[in-house]
Write a protein that holds these residues in place. Sequence first.
Motif: not given
Length: 293
Positions: A87-92, A223-228, A259-264
């Motif tokens: 699930s995390l791989v797909h979401d990322t 990234l902000v646009g996609a996450v929002v 943390f995944v967002l930070m890493f990306v």
Amino acid sequence: MAIQSLSQDQAPTAQSPATPAATRRRPGALARAIDTTLGRGLIQILAVAVFFASWEIAVDAGWLTEFLVGAPSGIWRVFVKSVLDGSLVHDTWLTVVEAILGFVIGTVLGSAAGLGLWYSVLVARIVEPFIVAINSVPKIALAPIVILWFGTGFISKVALAVSLTALVALIAAYQAARDADPDLQALLASMGASKNRIFRSVIVPSTLPAMIGMFRINIGFALVGAVVGEFISSQAGLGHLIYNASSLYDLNAVWVGLFVLMFVGFLLYHVIDFAERRILPWRQVDTAGSVQV
């Protein structure tokens, strides 16, 4: 005697004072070892390890509540579980694709429009107040409109990322074009160069450093646009993960998404940094021989 006395009085001042270069001291062996890529990396890793260890100790000792702040051990368990079930791989992957597409489309469109304004001062003066007015509106406020226009699927997340990045690129490109060397432009014009030739020879090269700097900012906005967009309406993505976890008060899962967002963001930033070294090699400053004070 007077001459001898005078020469003796002046003798001490005849010696030139120590120059600043002579008083500079080279850093010690430990400082030189630390001030390397490996040394700085080890210190950064150590700082992160100390931070998480202190966090875990504080939670285990009861100084912090895991319900409110999470715990590194719980974050790790959620991370491993979500990686193993995919699930995390797909979401990322979904969030990264949305952000990259929004970044590329928004940056290309905004940069082209900003550079195009250089061709006409009149048009630039007409549209500048509108650009300022649109820029004053928080772009996140456009999210409901974008979702309404483009639906709740993949396209709406890309469109929201485009809306955040395009205007930043437009303003940066327009300002960089305005700041291009006017003397060099006048020189080429006096030699009979066409406006297109001046644009290719002066405007585009002179705006590249500012554009690369804008890329670093825009990747974060994408990234902000996609996450929002995923916050508002989505079935997958890191924003969807964070929103659902926060609704369930699962702080460990929220931290996994963050943390995944930070890493990306870290990886994408260094991709742009690598591109800058390839495109603008002359901007790389060699500090190996710099004088340490």
